[in-house]
Design a protein around this motif. Sequence first.
Motif, PDB file in Angstrom:
ATOM      1  N   THR A 121     -41.713  -5.268  46.150  1.00 37.83           N
ATOM      2  CA  THR A 121     -40.305  -5.184  46.569  1.00 37.83           C
ATOM      3  C   THR A 121     -40.132  -3.808  47.209  1.00 37.83           C
ATOM      4  O   THR A 121     -41.063  -2.988  47.201  1.00 37.83           O
ATOM      5  N   ASN A 167     -29.458  -9.433  46.026  1.00 38.66           N
ATOM      6  CA  ASN A 167     -29.597  -9.522  47.483  1.00 38.66           C
ATOM      7  C   ASN A 167     -31.041  -9.392  47.953  1.00 38.66           C
ATOM      8  O   ASN A 167     -31.371  -9.747  49.073  1.00 38.66           O
ATOM      9  N   TYR A 217     -36.297   8.304  36.606  1.00 40.79           N
ATOM     10  CA  TYR A 217     -36.395   6.846  36.416  1.00 40.79           C
ATOM     11  C   TYR A 217     -36.956   6.526  35.032  1.00 40.79           C
ATOM     12  O   TYR A 217     -36.464   5.636  34.338  1.00 40.79           O
TER      13      TYR A 217
END
Length: 285
Positions: free
Chosen positions: A233, A14, A200
């Motif tokens: 992003t 998306n 992460y």
Amino acid sequence: MAQPTRVAVVTGVNRGIGLAILRKLASGSTGPLVVYASTRAGTLPEVIITEQQQQQSHPDVKILPAQLSLTEPTSIDALAARVAEEQTTVDVLINNAGVYHYRERISNADRTETLETNYRGTLRLCQAFLPLLARSQSGGRIVNLSSQAGRLRWFAPQLRPRFLAPDLAWEQLDALVREYDSAANARGDEVQTGWPPMAYAVSKAALNAGTRILARENPGLLINSCCPGWVATDLGGQAGPPPKTPEEGARIPLHLAFGDIGKTSGRYWANDSTAGTGVGKVQEP
Ligand SMILES: NC(=O)c1ccc[n+]([C@@H]2O[C@H](COP(=O)([O-])OP(=O)(O)OC[C@H]3O[C@@H](n4cnc5c(N)ncnc54)[C@H](OP(=O)(O)O)[C@@H]3O)[C@@H](O)[C@H]2O)c1
């Protein structure tokens, strides 16, 4: 002779790099395709819907909306079951979806989400698609979007060989991740015990290790992980102004999914710099 139509599954389309990957596939430049374009909402991105309505999408590429939430095992299994019902094979699985809480001190819930999404959920999806990938006439491929943050240079020397063991078993990898989780969740001493400060990093190191196990267990497939570079992003922008566009970030994953990589499998790919715009090369994980 006409190229055969391949089947691809791409996650997290998306926005960000996933959307850039999908738009490249939609352009037809990687050949005739059926693409299962997965988002958490289960709907296609607006830009793809508009292109389809205006008949701008390449006629040889069919893009199907698909629902996937990596923190929900039932959603993972349902996607694999649906594709198995509709297709006889899958040629390419691009595991792009991922989450990064860019702070050293995160809640236990955010740490759990990170490990469930980037590590456990992503590898569960790989496992769910293995039977379909094994039937690919073109040689099934998996591309796992990892990160330079997951390289073992950020881990204490005593932890590195445990990730890199050539005969590493799934139970041992799970135990390693649980060891980190206990240190971080229960005691808060993960950095003192040699782990990098961000969940992460651990999730992506574990994804790289899982990629190596999968490749070892499935020698007929090409299964690799990569760092797309530092890309503009929502995720990449948390660490400052990134040097690469999403289209540039899509290059390495697309190369590993469709390009000539010989028989290379089980490796971690990146450019020499996170700003590099090439198609990557094999690097030390
Ligand atoms: N950008 C960079 O600089 C960079 C650097 C190294 C590695 N990467 C890796 O590249 C991949 C793509 O990152 P990006 O920069 O494009 O990030 P992004 O713009 O934040 O997009 C992340 C995507 O992952 C999806 N996602 C997150 N959690 C999910 C879950 N539990 N289930 C299903 N989908 C989920 C998001 O869906 P929603 O919109 O529904 O949240 C979104 O589509 C990630 O794996 C990331 O770790 C990126």
